[in-house]
Design an enzyme around this catalytic site. Structure first.
Site, PDB file in Angstrom:
ATOM      1  N   ASP B  66      -1.082  -4.137   0.819  1.00  0.00           N
ATOM      2  CA  ASP B  66      -0.797  -5.519   0.420  1.00  0.00           C
ATOM      3  C   ASP B  66       0.654  -5.892   0.628  1.00  0.00           C
ATOM      4  O   ASP B  66       1.517  -5.026   0.804  1.00  0.00           O
ATOM      5  CB  ASP B  66      -1.093  -5.675  -1.085  1.00  0.00           C
ATOM      6  CG  ASP B  66      -2.554  -5.995  -1.334  1.00  0.00           C
ATOM      7  OD1 ASP B  66      -3.256  -6.379  -0.375  1.00  0.00           O
ATOM      8  OD2 ASP B  66      -2.993  -5.851  -2.496  1.00  0.00           O
ATOM      9  N   TYR B 124      -1.758   7.721  -2.831  1.00  0.00           N
ATOM     10  CA  TYR B 124      -0.819   6.655  -3.196  1.00  0.00           C
ATOM     11  C   TYR B 124       0.057   7.128  -4.350  1.00  0.00           C
ATOM     12  O   TYR B 124      -0.399   7.878  -5.215  1.00  0.00           O
ATOM     13  CB  TYR B 124      -1.568   5.410  -3.673  1.00  0.00           C
ATOM     14  CG  TYR B 124      -2.160   4.557  -2.578  1.00  0.00           C
ATOM     15  CD1 TYR B 124      -1.409   3.553  -1.981  1.00  0.00           C
ATOM     16  CD2 TYR B 124      -3.478   4.732  -2.161  1.00  0.00           C
ATOM     17  CE1 TYR B 124      -1.956   2.750  -0.990  1.00  0.00           C
ATOM     18  CE2 TYR B 124      -4.032   3.929  -1.172  1.00  0.00           C
ATOM     19  CZ  TYR B 124      -3.262   2.936  -0.589  1.00  0.00           C
ATOM     20  OH  TYR B 124      -3.793   2.144   0.383  1.00  0.00           O
TER      21      TYR B 124
END
Lengths: 270, 270
Positions: B66, B124
């Site tokens: 994003d 992540y």
């Protein structure tokens, strides 16, 4: 009460430890007399303190870092008459400072404490990213050198700088009436993964001295220069013969030394 | 020669490992059909590759990060007919990429290798700066939480997420015809000085899933939520009951997993 305050003059002194990302500043120093001058660290901090304390604040920094140079431990001092607790100043200052400056510490000291005059030493780090690929996260904080650096050569060369020397060839300072002699206490050269850090500790440094020495040591690490060459440059004292200054973005003022009792309220009553 | 080339179709496949500072990008994905769309990582890399190779290149990223999200090890694949050595592509790409993107690796793979479809796992990291003072150097790469985080509570809560669950409450994905079930392999929560890193490893993640789980774990670390609360949120499957997503800037795609033989030229001849 009023009399006491008048007698005391500037009632309180404070010592700030500041960190800043120098990328978007035109250096530390506010340019006197410019009402809308370039963005400087001193100017930003003074404006915030003036707003917080409701009186005009002038701060004094231990070192006047150049445009683009960072700090993890710059020290600044100021005096004020407004009563305020150090911890409150720190907290409120951090709430209104731009995000590229932080106040790491605030302590009350003698109002006579002067961050520059009282400083007895400074530590600077020059950081090199030494690998083929660039690093997007370190692009603002390191100088990228692709070719492998020989740390042995760099350390051997660094030893030439240590001690008291005339650093005329290693400064962009022009003033002819000033002394170019400085005492360098130590230089360490360490590799940490892809980073090569040169850490310089000395009583004080001439303008651009650390960046010019850094470029000279990088040149030594690349085999373009050696310890004998450095000795010759120091002895010749000709600026034009020494390397250009390495980029400002690789340099960071790590810390400033003060005598242990310096500025403490008990040691220096006003 | 010409016949051979025609027969081979897209002659070569390449796998890129990319790092980027997501701050100034509107995410990974190029918006199709927009001639002057927002700045995205995919668009920047494609334009550079197209310029280098002299043919129109389309890349496929393993994860569509994003806006504002960083990557230390994003993986992308592309195919081309222009003969070029992987090492040369890497070197020349780094010379023309904007400074907030770097190509860390480039290797030739089967032209059928697809960075997204072949991926078997992703890691992540969500980074929190957990101290009173802000840090100017980490302001783009971490979420600042002043109150001390209780790591024991965070670890206890993280264990609730591990395994296969319906993560409907922990995604902003709206599509009703998709599966919200995902398998989370591990979550580690570690403190390193003032940084608290949450590292999530799983087969794949729903949109905003890591950021919403991160905020939930931060809430647990602050005592606002606990493991039982998380279990109830998972079971209820109502997005509005779970926390908002933690800021994008704290998130970084660390690495993408592939089966060891995946895409190798020998294992998958075209």
């Amino acid at each position: 009460m009023r009399d006491m305050k008048t007698k005391q003059g500037p009632a309180r002194g404070f010592k700030l430890t500041l960190a800043y990302d120098g990328t978007d500043f035109k250096g530390w120093q506010r340019l006197a007399g410019e009402s809308r001058g370039p963005r400087t660290v001193q100017d930003c901090v003074e404006k915030c303190l003036t707003r917080l304390l409701g009186e005009a604040i002038v701060i004094c920094g231990a070192g006047r870092t150049d445009s683009g140079v960072h700090a993890e431990g710059q020290v600044a001092s100021f005096a004020c008459v407004t009563p305020a607790a150090a911890e409150k100043i720190k907290r409120e200052l951090n709430a209104i400072l731009p995000r590229d400056i932080a106040c790491l510490e605030c302590e009350e000291v003698s109002p006579r404490f002067h961050a520059r005059y009282a400083a007895t030493g400074k530590t600077y780090r020059y950081r090199v990213l030494n690998r083929d690929e660039p690093d997007p996260f370190l692009r603002r904080y390191s100088f990228h050198v692709r070719e492998p650096l020989d740390l042995g050569s760099m350390r051997g060369a660094a030893a030439v700088f240590v001690g008291t020397h005339d650093f005329s060839a290693f400064t962009n300072l022009k003033a002819k009436d000033k002394s170019f002699e400085r005492n360098l206490g130590s230089i360490t050269v360490e590799r940490n993964d892809d980073l090569v850090d040169m850490v310089f500790h000395g009583d004080g440094f001439l303008h651009n001295q650390v960046r010019i020495m850094s470029q000279a040591l990088i040149d030594c690490g690349l085999g373009k220069l050696d310890a004998d060459g450095l000795r010759a440059l120091l002895a010749a004292r000709v600026r034009a013969q020494a390397p250009a200054a390495a980029g400002a973005f690789g340099l960071c003022l790590l810390s400033v030394d003060y005598p242990s009792e310096s500025g403490t309220l008990s040691a220096a009553p006003a």
